[in-house]
Write a protein that holds these residues in place. Structure first.
Motif, PDB file in Angstrom:
ATOM      1  N   ILE A  65      67.927  23.061  33.898  1.00 11.73           N
ATOM      2  CA  ILE A  65      67.384  23.164  33.204  1.00 11.73           C
ATOM      3  C   ILE A  65      65.672  23.244  33.076  1.00 11.73           C
ATOM      4  O   ILE A  65      65.047  23.887  33.200  1.00 11.73           O
ATOM      5  N   TYR A  66      65.873  24.431  34.270  1.00 14.89           N
ATOM      6  CA  TYR A  66      64.670  25.517  35.086  1.00 14.89           C
ATOM      7  C   TYR A  66      64.636  26.862  34.920  1.00 14.89           C
ATOM      8  O   TYR A  66      66.131  27.160  34.203  1.00 14.89           O
ATOM      9  N   PHE A  67      63.436  27.686  34.365  1.00 14.40           N
ATOM     10  CA  PHE A  67      63.169  28.694  34.533  1.00 14.40           C
ATOM     11  C   PHE A  67      64.129  29.419  35.621  1.00 14.40           C
ATOM     12  O   PHE A  67      63.507  28.671  36.439  1.00 14.40           O
ATOM     13  N   PRO A 153      67.535  29.551  25.188  1.00 18.70           N
ATOM     14  CA  PRO A 153      68.449  29.254  25.043  1.00 18.70           C
ATOM     15  C   PRO A 153      69.626  28.439  26.215  1.00 18.70           C
ATOM     16  O   PRO A 153      69.661  27.166  25.106  1.00 18.70           O
ATOM     17  N   ARG A 154      69.366  28.998  27.029  1.00 16.73           N
ATOM     18  CA  ARG A 154      70.156  28.049  28.242  1.00 16.73           C
ATOM     19  C   ARG A 154      69.109  26.761  28.538  1.00 16.73           C
ATOM     20  O   ARG A 154      69.716  25.461  28.492  1.00 16.73           O
ATOM     21  N   ALA A 158      70.440  22.600  27.878  1.00 19.56           N
ATOM     22  CA  ALA A 158      70.428  21.638  28.938  1.00 19.56           C
ATOM     23  C   ALA A 158      69.729  19.988  29.186  1.00 19.56           C
ATOM     24  O   ALA A 158      70.052  19.559  29.860  1.00 19.56           O
ATOM     25  N   ARG A 159      68.463  20.455  28.458  1.00 22.67           N
ATOM     26  CA  ARG A 159      67.491  19.789  27.647  1.00 22.67           C
ATOM     27  C   ARG A 159      67.908  19.018  26.734  1.00 22.67           C
ATOM     28  O   ARG A 159      67.665  18.168  26.348  1.00 22.67           O
ATOM     29  N   ALA A 195      55.404  22.935  32.995  1.00 21.41           N
ATOM     30  CA  ALA A 195      54.928  22.378  31.967  1.00 21.41           C
ATOM     31  C   ALA A 195      56.234  21.816  31.428  1.00 21.41           C
ATOM     32  O   ALA A 195      56.145  20.439  30.229  1.00 21.41           O
ATOM     33  N   LEU A 196      57.433  22.015  31.652  1.00 20.42           N
ATOM     34  CA  LEU A 196      58.556  22.160  30.832  1.00 20.42           C
ATOM     35  C   LEU A 196      58.810  20.224  31.029  1.00 20.42           C
ATOM     36  O   LEU A 196      59.638  19.795  30.630  1.00 20.42           O
TER      37      LEU A 196
END
Length: 202
Positions: A65-67, A153-154, A158-159, A195-196
């Motif tokens: 869910i994270y970069f 995209p990932r 995931a989110r 920010a996500l």
């Protein structure tokens, strides 16, 4: 002879006090007044005041869910054998790269494996170089906009949110060159992930 030694000793003491004590204290004081946040390490805190990290030092994000940031080649002493080291990504106490040359087999194999994994994550785009190579410091907190967009995209999947929403977030957090000249456009990974987390839950 004492006549020649005395001036040398006086100069040594004076310069030691001026350059080793007065100057560092003055610079620390000025920095603390003019740029208090930077002087304290550019710490990033959340609404509750909890320290989440620093703008200047990357950290490991492994969840889908994270970069994810750049790989880091920093190490730390092996707790089982002090004569050896173990990988310790973003270890600020041991800043540095791996010093592997471009023909080193371990480096080639690692980059190849990482590229295959990332290509499976987003087969429609070429893998950005900074997602498979380490920086010279091993502490780089930023990635290129291309590296962030590659992961959209990932993260969106995931989110369970739209890619357009995540892509807009990335685009909005791209920092340009310093003074329009220095460095390259970049995205701070910690700021992006924070920010996500603030996006409305689906």
């Amino acid at each position: 002879m004492l006549k020649q030694i005395r001036p040398a000793l006086v100069i040594l003491v004076v310069l030691t006090v001026v350059t080793g004590l007065i100057y560092p204290l003055a610079m620390t004081g000025i920095a603390g007044v003019m740029m208090p946040r930077q002087a304290e390490g550019s710490l990033v805190v959340d609404e509750s005041g909890k320290v989440l990290g620093s703008d200047l030092i990357g950290q490991v994000f492994t969840k889908e869910i994270y970069f994810h940031g750049r790989p880091s080649a920093t190490t730390a002493p092996d707790p089982k054998d002090a004569t050896k080291t173990v990988p310790a990504p973003y270890n600020a106490a041991n800043s540095g790269g791996s010093n592997y040359g471009p023909t080193n087999k371990a480096l080639i194999d690692r980059v190849k494996d990482d590229t295959i994994k990332l290509q499976a994550e987003n087969p429609n785009a070429p893998v950005p170089q900074d997602l498979v190579t380490t920086s010279g410091s091993g502490l780089d907190p930023d990635i290129t906009p291309e590296a962030a967009l590659f992961q959209v995209p990932r993260v969106a999947k995931a989110r369970k949110i739209s890619e357009d929403e995540v892509r807009a977030l990335v685009t909005g957090l791209v920092q340009g060159r310093t003074l329009g000249l220095i460095g390259e456009p970049r995205v701070n990974v910690l700021a992006l992930n924070m920010a996500l987390d603030k996006l409305p839950k689906s």
